[in-house]
Scaffold this motif. Structure first.
Motif, PDB file in Angstrom:
ATOM      1  N   ALA A  59       0.825  -1.206   0.000  1.00 51.17           N
ATOM      2  CA  ALA A  59       0.000   0.000   0.000  1.00 51.17           C
ATOM      3  C   ALA A  59       0.861   1.259   0.000  1.00 51.17           C
ATOM      4  N   GLU A  60       1.980   1.221   0.724  1.00 51.42           N
ATOM      5  CA  GLU A  60       2.879   2.376   0.761  1.00 51.42           C
ATOM      6  C   GLU A  60       3.542   2.602  -0.606  1.00 51.42           C
ATOM      7  N   ALA A  61       3.964   1.521  -1.242  1.00 47.31           N
ATOM      8  CA  ALA A  61       4.671   1.645  -2.517  1.00 47.31           C
ATOM      9  C   ALA A  61       3.754   1.949  -3.684  1.00 47.31           C
ATOM     10  N   GLY A  62       2.523   1.497  -3.579  1.00 48.45           N
ATOM     11  CA  GLY A  62       1.612   1.641  -4.708  1.00 48.45           C
ATOM     12  C   GLY A  62       1.826   0.568  -5.752  1.00 48.45           C
ATOM     13  N   GLU A  63       2.511  -0.498  -5.380  1.00 44.33           N
ATOM     14  CA  GLU A  63       2.749  -1.631  -6.270  1.00 44.33           C
ATOM     15  C   GLU A  63       3.116  -2.835  -5.409  1.00 44.33           C
ATOM     16  N   PRO A  64       3.017  -4.053  -5.933  1.00 42.98           N
ATOM     17  CA  PRO A  64       3.306  -5.248  -5.126  1.00 42.98           C
ATOM     18  C   PRO A  64       4.736  -5.248  -4.572  1.00 42.98           C
ATOM     19  N   MET A  65       4.853  -5.621  -3.309  1.00 44.29           N
ATOM     20  CA  MET A  65       6.166  -5.670  -2.654  1.00 44.29           C
ATOM     21  C   MET A  65       6.475  -7.044  -2.087  1.00 44.29           C
ATOM     22  N   ASP A  66       5.676  -8.048  -2.451  1.00 46.11           N
ATOM     23  CA  ASP A  66       5.905  -9.391  -1.922  1.00 46.11           C
ATOM     24  C   ASP A  66       7.275  -9.930  -2.318  1.00 46.11           C
ATOM     25  N   TRP A  67       7.767  -9.539  -3.497  1.00 45.11           N
ATOM     26  CA  TRP A  67       9.076 -10.001  -3.967  1.00 45.11           C
ATOM     27  C   TRP A  67      10.187  -9.612  -2.996  1.00 45.11           C
ATOM     28  N   PHE A  68      10.057  -8.430  -2.405  1.00 40.87           N
ATOM     29  CA  PHE A  68      11.088  -7.943  -1.496  1.00 40.87           C
ATOM     30  C   PHE A  68      11.234  -8.879  -0.298  1.00 40.87           C
ATOM     31  N   PHE A  69      10.134  -9.254   0.301  1.00 39.75           N
ATOM     32  CA  PHE A  69      10.155 -10.105   1.488  1.00 39.75           C
ATOM     33  C   PHE A  69      10.552 -11.535   1.136  1.00 39.75           C
ATOM     34  N   GLU A  70      10.165 -11.974  -0.056  1.00 33.05           N
ATOM     35  CA  GLU A  70      10.581 -13.314  -0.496  1.00 33.05           C
ATOM     36  C   GLU A  70      12.097 -13.392  -0.630  1.00 33.05           C
ATOM     37  N   ARG A  71      12.723 -12.327  -1.101  1.00 33.35           N
ATOM     38  CA  ARG A  71      14.183 -12.343  -1.313  1.00 33.35           C
ATOM     39  C   ARG A  71      14.975 -12.179  -0.022  1.00 33.35           C
ATOM     40  N   TYR A  72      14.578 -11.208   0.802  1.00 34.01           N
ATOM     41  CA  TYR A  72      15.454 -10.796   1.907  1.00 34.01           C
ATOM     42  C   TYR A  72      14.980 -11.235   3.286  1.00 34.01           C
ATOM     43  N   VAL A  73      13.712 -11.621   3.423  1.00 37.70           N
ATOM     44  CA  VAL A  73      13.187 -12.091   4.706  1.00 37.70           C
ATOM     45  C   VAL A  73      13.004 -13.599   4.692  1.00 37.70           C
ATOM     46  N   GLN A  74      12.330 -14.090   3.684  1.00 40.12           N
ATOM     47  CA  GLN A  74      12.125 -15.534   3.559  1.00 40.12           C
ATOM     48  C   GLN A  74      13.253 -16.189   2.776  1.00 40.12           C
ATOM     49  N   GLY A  75      14.048 -15.382   2.078  1.00 38.34           N
ATOM     50  CA  GLY A  75      15.202 -15.878   1.332  1.00 38.34           C
ATOM     51  C   GLY A  75      16.497 -15.389   1.938  1.00 38.34           C
ATOM     52  N   THR A  76      17.596 -15.633   1.228  1.00 36.32           N
ATOM     53  CA  THR A  76      18.916 -15.292   1.770  1.00 36.32           C
ATOM     54  C   THR A  76      19.747 -14.463   0.789  1.00 36.32           C
TER      55      THR A  76
END
Length: 632
Positions: free
Chosen positions: A463-480
């Protein structure tokens, strides 16, 4: 009168039956709430360090009640078994007759009262000087509720009444609501439930106090243990006020009418622990001998105060209501602690306590340190959060190679997300940020004390970005994946430079190197203690490839004796990358020799600085100004 027809008769009987049933049902809306539990605290001999507790329950439910001491303190993710400091648990009825008490497990006692009101008495040995436990001496008492108050299993929602008998000339300071005031040496407080009771530490003694008001919220800075020092309470209080104003601006207001900073100074120790309307902080007296100590105190206050939003109101669903009997695992500590570090840094800049250039320069130093940690990308940070109870606070020898602090990495994730949100939202005609993410979560979850999930954080970021941000968390939070801080900073007006002490400004090897530069250029992957015993071997390093292991004691390098870490480093520094060096060592009493092929150190030193405003586009200049804004 004519007789009722069958239809009317059935209707009359139904109405009568409904009325009788309603009379028989309990009227829950008007049910009297259970009587609060009364706790009476006494410290008859402070030098003995015991808190004497009397616990009165009336009425009692059922024929027996189980009482328990919490295994842990919320905000500190380690089982501490507070019951190990509980002694002499005894129970009586109101006539003084002894009741049977069974010690049923390490932290629980069952009282057989037969449904009668009863009283429990016990003592707590308070000798652990920290913000997570209780400590008493002849000058003060710092009482952490989770190590003082037994609770009735199944009755955490029951209110509490606390009556403290004060030692002579002592006063009481806590965020608990005062129940009454008396002049006979008592301090009396109340709490609507057990969670509130133990989330409100109590400081007893003769502290010095400063007060201030921000947006109709009354603040108290309570300083304990400063007698005989020159610690400047006015400075501490003034900077805490600046922090409170900055965080109120960042979060669009404060969510409570009163807040306490409880600062205790002692010969040793440090740390802080968050609470919903107060914080416990502890620093050594020597810390305040220089201005650096005041900076640490203010940074600590900034961190702990922001927790009144992040984790006390915006929290993982498993972190409230609490299960005090065991670990409460969460995968969100990277958010609750790491992002609090991010907001701590922003609030220090907003408050004008840290200059924007200083903040950016410090970020470069921390990034250099972070990249030198081998375990930073071994496991996803959400898994590291989940394992905090058993791995972060009880680390094994291999911990540096397979893990990273969720504070440290979480902070960098927060900083990178903040920049990403600012950049992406600007392209989408919006104004997004991590502070905006927190404001969203406060409105959607925190204000109603509804627990959040990972998905809620992603949704707020989107909502803050105005576009999907799920990729960010997949890479750096759920990924390495490596955090892309170096590539993002230039996009927001920060210059990124890297260097090494053995290289010139063009990145070429200096023609002559000092011994220190030669050593810095060498990469072997060993961490030694002062006596040259191996404490860690970095995975994939030259030392790892040569088969060195922990507890090896190095006694010679290239056939020359070494007595300690310094001489090992001196001998290694006499060689160049690519050379083979024989190490002689003792391993469990055996003399061994290992050949190591030295490598050039791949790590660099990073320096971040603000680019001149005139070199920035208007869009980037505006974004940077908003990111590092100082309150007017």
């Amino acid at each position: 009168m004519s007789p009722l027809d069958p239809g009317r008769l059935r209707l009359a009987l139904l109405v009568l039956l409904t009325a009788l049933t309603a009379c028989a049902l309990p009227r829950r809306a008007h049910a009297k709430p259970p009587t609060p539990i009364t706790y009476r605290l006494e410290i008859p001999d402070p030098h003995r360090q015991y808190v004497h507790v009397t616990m009165e329950l009336s009425p009692a439910r059922g024929k027996h009640s189980t009482l328990a001491m919490p295994a842990w303190t919320p905000g500190s993710y380690l089982v501490r078994d507070h019951a190990r400091h509980v002694y002499d648990v005894r129970a009586t009825d109101r006539k003084g007759a002894a009741l049977r008490v069974e010690h049923t497990d390490k932290q629980s006692w069952t009282v057989h009262h037969g449904g009668r009101p009863f009283t429990v008495r016990y003592r707590v040995f308070a000798n652990e000087a920290s913000v997570r436990t209780s400590h008493v001496d002849d000058r003060h008492a710092s009482l952490m509720g989770t190590s003082i108050f037994l609770y009735v299993v199944g009755e955490l929602s029951r209110g509490a009444h606390v009556d403290i008998t004060l030692p002579p000339k002592w006063s009481a300071h806590t965020a608990l609501a005062p129940a009454e005031h008396s002049a006979d040496g008592h301090a009396v407080f109340s709490a609507p439930d057990y969670d509130t009771l133990v989330d409100s530490p109590i400081e007893l003694g003769t502290p010095t106090i400063a007060t201030f008001t921000v947006d109709d919220t009354h603040f108290e800075y309570v300083l304990t243990g400063a007698e005989g020092t020159k610690i400047d309470l006015d400075r501490l209080s003034k900077e805490a006020e600046q922090i409170a104003r900055a965080q109120s601006a960042l979060m669009a207001g404060l969510p409570m009418p009163r807040y306490l900073f409880l600062m205790r100074v002692s010969p040793v120790g440090g740390g802080g622990l968050e609470h919903a309307t107060s914080t416990s902080m502890m620093m050594s007296r020597a810390s305040f001998d220089t201005s650096a100590g005041y900076k640490r105190a203010t940074r600590l206050a900034a961190h702990e105060m922001f927790h009144l939003w992040n984790v006390k109101r915006i929290h993982d669903r498993v972190l409230g209501p609490f299960d005090y009997s065991r670990e409460n695992h969460t995968k969100l500590l990277w958010f609750h602690e790491g992002f609090t570090e991010t907001m701590e840094g922003l609030s220090l800049v907003r408050a004008g306590i840290v200059e924007p250039s200083e903040h950016v320069a410090s970020l470069g130093k921390r990034w250099t340190t972070y990249l030198g940690k081998a375990g930073r990308n071994h496991d996803p940070i959400e898994d590291i959060s989940f394992d905090a109870w058993t791995k972060a606070y009880q680390p094994s020898a291999n911990h540096p190679n397979v893990s990273i602090s969720y504070y440290e990495k979480g902070d960098f994730i927060g900083i990178v997300l903040d920049i990403e949100l600012r950049l992406r939202s600007a392209k989408n005609g919006r104004s997004g940020s991590v502070p905006g993410l927190f404001r969203r979560l406060m409105a959607s979850h925190g204000a109603s004390n509804t627990g959040i999930t990972h998905a809620d954080i992603v949704a707020a970021a989107t909502a803050e970005a105005g576009e999907p941000m799920d990729w960010f968390f997949e890479r750096y939070v759920q990924g390495t994946e490596e955090i892309p801080l170096e590539t993002l900073l230039p996009q927001i007006g920060v210059k990124v430079e890297q260097s090494a002490v053995w290289l010139d400004d063009d990145g070429k090897l200096l023609p002559e190197l000092t011994p220190a530069q030669r050593l810095a250029r060498i990469h072997i992957g060993l961490k030694l203690d002062s006596g040259a015993t191996v404490r860690n071997v970095e995975p994939g390093s030259p030392a790892d490839g040569a088969g060195l292991m922990r507890d090896d004691q190095i006694i010679a390098v290239a056939g020359r004796r070494t007595d300690d870490r310094r001489t090992v480093n001196v001998r290694l520094g006499e060689h160049d990358p690519g050379q083979q060096v024989e190490l002689s060592l003792f391993r469990a009493g055996r003399l061994l020799h290992r050949t190591v092929t030295l490598a050039e150190n791949p790590r660099r030193t990073y320096r971040f600085s603000l680019l001149p405003t005139e070199e920035l586009s208007p869009v980037v200049a505006k974004l940077r100004d908003e990111w590092l804004a100082v309150l007017p």
